[in-house]
Design an enzyme around this catalytic site. Structure first.
Site, PDB file in Angstrom:
ATOM      1  N   ARG A 243     -32.857 -10.061  -4.757  1.00 54.37           N
ATOM      2  CA  ARG A 243     -32.385  -9.049  -3.810  1.00 54.37           C
ATOM      3  C   ARG A 243     -30.992  -8.554  -4.171  1.00 54.37           C
ATOM      4  O   ARG A 243     -30.667  -7.370  -4.006  1.00 54.37           O
ATOM      5  CB  ARG A 243     -32.409  -9.623  -2.389  1.00 54.37           C
ATOM      6  CG  ARG A 243     -33.812  -9.708  -1.830  1.00 54.37           C
ATOM      7  CD  ARG A 243     -33.943 -10.581  -0.603  1.00 54.37           C
ATOM      8  NE  ARG A 243     -35.334 -10.583  -0.162  1.00 54.37           N
ATOM      9  CZ  ARG A 243     -35.862 -11.450   0.685  1.00 54.37           C
ATOM     10  NH1 ARG A 243     -35.093 -12.401   1.200  1.00 54.37           N
ATOM     11  NH2 ARG A 243     -37.132 -11.380   1.022  1.00 54.37           N
ATOM     12  N   PHE A 362     -39.205  -2.706  -2.285  1.00 52.92           N
ATOM     13  CA  PHE A 362     -39.512  -3.933  -3.019  1.00 52.92           C
ATOM     14  C   PHE A 362     -38.426  -5.001  -2.859  1.00 52.92           C
ATOM     15  O   PHE A 362     -37.378  -4.751  -2.291  1.00 52.92           O
ATOM     16  CB  PHE A 362     -39.864  -3.677  -4.487  1.00 52.92           C
ATOM     17  CG  PHE A 362     -38.880  -2.923  -5.336  1.00 52.92           C
ATOM     18  CD1 PHE A 362     -37.562  -2.778  -4.980  1.00 52.92           C
ATOM     19  CD2 PHE A 362     -39.302  -2.353  -6.531  1.00 52.92           C
ATOM     20  CE1 PHE A 362     -36.660  -2.108  -5.783  1.00 52.92           C
ATOM     21  CE2 PHE A 362     -38.417  -1.667  -7.343  1.00 52.92           C
ATOM     22  CZ  PHE A 362     -37.099  -1.549  -6.963  1.00 52.92           C
ATOM     23  N   GLU A 363     -38.763  -6.206  -3.328  1.00 49.63           N
ATOM     24  CA  GLU A 363     -37.947  -7.417  -3.104  1.00 49.63           C
ATOM     25  C   GLU A 363     -37.755  -7.682  -1.615  1.00 49.63           C
ATOM     26  O   GLU A 363     -36.718  -8.165  -1.178  1.00 49.63           O
ATOM     27  CB  GLU A 363     -36.580  -7.309  -3.805  1.00 49.63           C
ATOM     28  CG  GLU A 363     -36.640  -7.146  -5.300  1.00 49.63           C
ATOM     29  CD  GLU A 363     -37.079  -8.409  -6.027  1.00 49.63           C
ATOM     30  OE1 GLU A 363     -37.399  -9.406  -5.358  1.00 49.63           O
ATOM     31  OE2 GLU A 363     -37.113  -8.378  -7.263  1.00 49.63           O
ATOM     32  N   GLY A 364     -38.781  -7.376  -0.833  1.00 49.94           N
ATOM     33  CA  GLY A 364     -38.713  -7.522   0.623  1.00 49.94           C
ATOM     34  C   GLY A 364     -38.273  -6.214   1.245  1.00 49.94           C
ATOM     35  O   GLY A 364     -37.167  -5.738   0.977  1.00 49.94           O
TER      36      GLY A 364
END
Length: 383
Positions: A243, A362-364
């Site tokens: 992140r 993306f990445e949460g």
């Protein structure tokens, strides 16, 4: 103009100067044509590997560059300001090496220098069609069979899918919820694994994204990272770092959009003067600059916490949230500054705007980041 940085050492200053030189000479001229043709820049990653830029955050004894995270992230930002797809690829490669570096056995880690050297490129196979933000719900299975595991199922949204030389694969080895997930390091051309066609994306077209299909693919038992059932905490520990990588990439993209908008506003004349001298536009540009520098400060704070061994999960989520929201706004405002020209492909800001959107996903997703932050605040409130 280049970002004004306060770096921790002369070595870091030299590293950033090298990165900027490579970004200017090798990345920036190729970015627009490659994105237009959706070409994967494999040779660029080899160049970055030979330049020592693919393993910066890993210790020198493991084959990395031994740099603190605050320096590595600023290198990512510089790459992103020239070519976002490449910067995201560097972040994903670093992410894919994390399980082996942090949880692999001593014997397994003997392979790490090879992965960090630059000739090999990694992918991170966690997400599935029905298990994106809810990583604990994944259904791809790895069943023990003699001296290995047989993998069946599918992965979705895999950066470098079909291009990577190795993947960190997360698969279910039991039905015990999040405690039933395990992590494996697999080869990119493993029999029984087939990549799907590249996704038709609105941006980052130079970064290949595919599904991965597993039909009885056999993984040797010695490719299990950690122990069975340890995959979920391995994934979460890697995602905190990932992140921060995406936050840095988002800031680099926003910086590029700001630079383009300022240059255009300085050269475009209306009513007898440069449009940057009109207060309405100057204030918009000022807000864009404030958003970029605030986002940079946020990810650097999280990185410095990580470098000092302090808890940084909440700070990583805040950095990802703040930086990617800032990138979306700054790139949108850059299109506005250029007016009709900003809406055409003759100028890069329309591409920046398209590329910024996925940063919030993306990445949460940023909704997930808000959940992470809120839960951490609730734990603090309970004492």
């Amino acid at each position: 103009m280049p970002a004004d940085r306060v770096l921790p050492s002369s070595e870091a200053e030299e590293l950033l100067a090298l990165t900027r030189e490579i970004a200017t000479a090798e990345l920036a001229p190729r970015a627009a044509p490659a994105e237009e043709r959706a070409e994967f820049p494999r040779e660029i990653f080899r160049l970055l590997g030979r330049s020592g830029l693919l393993g910066l955050a890993y210790p020198e004894e493991q084959g990395g560059g031994g740099q603190p995270y605050e320096v590595y992230l600023q290198v990512l930002e510089e790459l992103a300001s020239a070519w976002e797809s490449v910067a995201v690829g560097v972040s994903v490669h670093s992410l894919s090496c994390h399980p082996l570096a942090a949880f692999g056995s001593e014997r397994q880690r003997e392979r790490l220098p090879e992965l960090l050297a630059g000739e090999l490129l990694g992918g991170y196979a966690l997400s599935e069609a029905q298990a994106g933000s809810d990583a604990g719900a994944l259904s791809t299975r790895a069943v023990r069979d003699g001296d290995g595991y047989v993998v069946t199922g599918g992965k979705s949204w895999i950066t470098h899918g079909g291009e990577a030389d190795f993947y960190a694969l997360f698969a279910r080895t039991s039905d015990e919820g999040t405690r039933g997930i395990s992590c494996f390091l697999i080869d990119g051309e493993m029999a029984g694994m087939t990549p799907g066609p590249p996704e038709r994306k609105m941006g980052l077209t130079g970064s290949t994204t595919t599904q991965l299909h597993f039909d009885g693919a056999r993984v040797p038992a010695d490719r299990l990272i950690g122990v069975e059932g340890q995959g979920f905490p391995i994934a979460l520990s890697a995602l905190d770092s990932g992140r921060l990588g995406i936050a840095a990439c988002a800031v680099g993209l926003a910086q590029a959009a700001l630079d383009e908008a300022v240059a255009y506003a300085g050269g475009r004349r209306q009513f007898g003067r440069a449009i940057i001298e009109h207060q309405g536009l100057a204030f918009l540009l000022a807000d864009m600059a404030a958003a970029v520098e605030s986002a940079r400060a946020t990810y650097l704070d999280a990185a410095r916490r990580r470098d000092r061994g302090l808890p940084y999960s909440r700070a990583a989520s805040i950095a990802k949230l703040v930086a990617t929201d800032a990138a979306m706004k700054v790139t949108t405002d850059a299109v506005q500054v250029l007016g009709g020209n900003g809406y055409t492909r003759d100028y890069p800001v329309e591409r920046y705007m398209r590329e910024a959107k996925v940063m919030q996903i993306f990445e949460g997703t940023n909704q997930i980041q808000r959940m992470v932050i809120g839960r951490d605040l609730a734990r603090g409130a309970r004492g």
